[in-house]
Design a protein around this motif. Sequence first.
Motif, PDB file in Angstrom:
ATOM      1  N   GLN B  28      38.491  63.742  29.388  1.00 21.34           N
ATOM      2  CA  GLN B  28      37.928  63.987  28.062  1.00 21.34           C
ATOM      3  C   GLN B  28      38.601  65.141  27.336  1.00 21.34           C
ATOM      4  N   PHE B  29      38.413  66.345  27.854  1.00 26.92           N
ATOM      5  CA  PHE B  29      38.957  67.521  27.178  1.00 26.92           C
ATOM      6  C   PHE B  29      38.807  68.710  28.122  1.00 26.92           C
ATOM      7  N   SER B  30      39.172  69.899  27.636  1.00 27.63           N
ATOM      8  CA  SER B  30      39.010  71.070  28.484  1.00 27.63           C
ATOM      9  C   SER B  30      38.041  72.045  27.835  1.00 27.63           C
ATOM     10  N   MET B  42      27.772  73.173  30.259  1.00 27.21           N
ATOM     11  CA  MET B  42      28.265  73.203  28.882  1.00 27.21           C
ATOM     12  C   MET B  42      29.046  71.936  28.526  1.00 27.21           C
ATOM     13  N   LYS B  44      28.414  68.881  29.109  1.00 30.69           N
ATOM     14  CA  LYS B  44      27.577  67.784  28.619  1.00 30.69           C
ATOM     15  C   LYS B  44      27.411  67.839  27.106  1.00 30.69           C
ATOM     16  N   GLU B  45      27.028  68.985  26.573  1.00 29.09           N
ATOM     17  CA  GLU B  45      26.749  69.040  25.136  1.00 29.09           C
ATOM     18  C   GLU B  45      28.006  69.263  24.293  1.00 29.09           C
ATOM     19  N   ASN B  46      29.090  69.744  24.931  1.00 26.64           N
ATOM     20  CA  ASN B  46      30.310  69.916  24.146  1.00 26.64           C
ATOM     21  C   ASN B  46      31.022  68.592  23.907  1.00 26.64           C
ATOM     22  N   PHE B  47      30.912  67.675  24.861  1.00 28.13           N
ATOM     23  CA  PHE B  47      31.704  66.452  24.719  1.00 28.13           C
ATOM     24  C   PHE B  47      30.882  65.164  24.664  1.00 28.13           C
ATOM     25  N   ARG B  49      27.664  64.679  22.915  1.00 31.72           N
ATOM     26  CA  ARG B  49      26.465  64.872  22.083  1.00 31.72           C
ATOM     27  C   ARG B  49      25.949  63.544  21.563  1.00 31.72           C
ATOM     28  N   ARG B  50      26.852  62.596  21.349  1.00 33.90           N
ATOM     29  CA  ARG B  50      26.426  61.327  20.749  1.00 33.90           C
ATOM     30  C   ARG B  50      26.592  60.132  21.684  1.00 33.90           C
ATOM     31  N   GLU B  51      27.746  60.073  22.349  1.00 30.07           N
ATOM     32  CA  GLU B  51      28.005  58.881  23.156  1.00 30.07           C
ATOM     33  C   GLU B  51      27.279  58.948  24.501  1.00 30.07           C
TER      34      GLU B  51
END
Lengths: 274, 114, 323
Positions: B28-30, B42, B44-47, B49-51
């Motif tokens: 996903q990302f860093s 962190m 969970k909510e950083n990457f 939030r919607r999906e």
Amino acid sequence: MRTYETAEEALESPEYNEALTELLFQLADDDFLLAYRGSEWLGLAPHIEEDVAFSSINQDMMGHATLYYKRLEELGEGKADDLSHLRSPEKFRNAVLLELPNGTGNYLEKPNYDWAFAVVRNYFYTLAKKIKLESLKTSSYVPLQHTARKVLMEVNYHLMHWETWFNQLIQSTEEAHKRMKNAIDQVWEEFMGVLSTGDKGDVMARSGIIEDEETIKKRWISKVESVFTQSGLHLKEKPQMKSGNGRNGEHTPTLESALDTLSEVYRKAPAQGW
Amino acid sequence: MSDMSGSDFYQEFEVFSKKKDTSPMQYQFSLLAPNHELALVMAKENFFRREPVADIWVVKRSDIRKLTQTEREGLKKLDKDYRETKGYGYLKKKWRQYEQEQFTEADIMGGGKS
Amino acid sequence: MRADVLFEDMTEEEKYEHFMDRIDAGEKIEADDWMPEDYRESLIRLIAMHGISEIMGALPEKEWVPKAPTLHRKLAIMAKVQDEMGHGQLLLRVAEDLMAPLGKNRENIMQDLFSGRLKFHNVFHMKAPTWGDAGIIAWLVDGAAIISQTMMLTTSYGPYGRALKRICAEEVFHAQHGESIILAMAEGNEEQRQMLQDSLNRWWTALLMFFGPKSKENTGSSHQDKNIRYKLRTKTNEELRQEFLTKYVPRIWALGLTIPDETLHFDEEEKLWKYRDPDWNEFKQIVTGNGPQSKERLELRRDSYENTRWVREALSSQKKAAI
């Protein structure tokens, strides 16, 4: 015990309805005020990634408040937006702890906010919230059972989040430990207000809306006791309620200024679309 | 940078996730976090939030051995049609000579039908 | 490109040539790839500014989070400002990876912001005194940002493109959130309409400035040409501004609002919008930290960063287990 399937059924019994709306206001106002205090932190948290995570929790809580206000709307108490924005402070039923500011200063100017207080207040509150929700799963008011189940789905993440912060900070540096202990003391002075169900608590318990206050208190204290033991802390006397019982409409002046901010725009033209 | 107060807090974590139980893990990302537990909380909510998300992994970046640019450029290779289906395109015509249709992929994989 | 030579055995010139071949072939450059220093510098300048602008951009809207009029608006604006912080997170991560070989990390970015070395977009130096501003920011400032961000989706730097892809996916929600606020006000009572018009008056010049000066002549320096050569961007500032005007001016007029520029019109012959050029000296003043709200916003950010320093110190691994 009798169950009530709909708002109409509850409204037929005035005593039941009175206790039920009282509890719904407690639940709604608790989440509403703490979500508001959390939203003041937006952009100011210790870490950007945490700012994002914290904001989700505040949104969830504001969403939970909305669900309870909608239940009140169904019971004829008025529009959810009016209930949250136009009531006077003495009509609010939130615990005093949840209306207290995040620290000194203002969210727009010189906010000297205390992260330790945010962690402890949110963690202890979430523990209590979960215990209440578990009890509401078997509430005699069926629509409230449904709401509780929905809310519970999100509370587990909140708990994991705050538990991680609490455990890590309390076990880190001396300074952090000191700040956390101060925050615990502060929260302790008012926490009984969160556990209280107010003057109508007996009726609530008797009619099966929620379990009695003593049971909920016991569960919370035993949970916190085990948290403390793990962290090498000692449970002193019972938590207190120094600034009065918000469940009975007793509040500090900080609630009034909070409500002024929350309703500044809406009050200009409540009948208009915004 | 270790003398700069607080900067040890900023450790790099790579975040992986899967959408559904049946999906593969995907990068996903860093993010920056002081340790695995907070990284996970962190992430969970950083990457997401919607999906929807079915699982999340966080991996400390320093634990990943990546290819160097030289090694990466060394991955490019010549076509190897002997190990691809495209090297066997003439089979279709051959089977026609025997009045047979060439098996499709589904025919070949037929054993897996349920 | 010399296929017979291992990458690590190439001379600096050969590496540069190889790099430019990749750019021209439309390949994406990754964080660990060799890159010329000025490519790295351009990226750091561009992305760090973009990232910190998202973080600072959360502050004017944040002022309206607790005051948002209804429960629904409160939830939506919280989610929107949270997204801005999230976009800042993504972009700062991209910038930080580019800075790592220079021995820098997020702490340096923050210190650069506080010292004024790292600038943020002009729009976030402005005051936002009414709820109307929350509407105009979400509708038009975000609208302007969407135009410049989508232009950069095809950027030659892979990690930036991937961050932008995530960001743009959320911008649709932001645009609709903004439209919903301004439509409600435009359809509201006289006070609400006036509030909206006042906000538009306050923000118009800042919106034109957002895209930057037309050409070097206006500022004395511009990185546009290099950024286009390296395929970091594909359009000029003025092209983006024209797109913005084409997209939004008809809508603003359709709502019966007045744009505070009586010279504004579309020149049919040149097929260009003509507008009163903003004062670019004022622009320079604003982005160098002398805007109407620059000091207060920076102070807010700095104070909160310092107030919470103990948290980051407590969880730094070398300080852990001190008790």
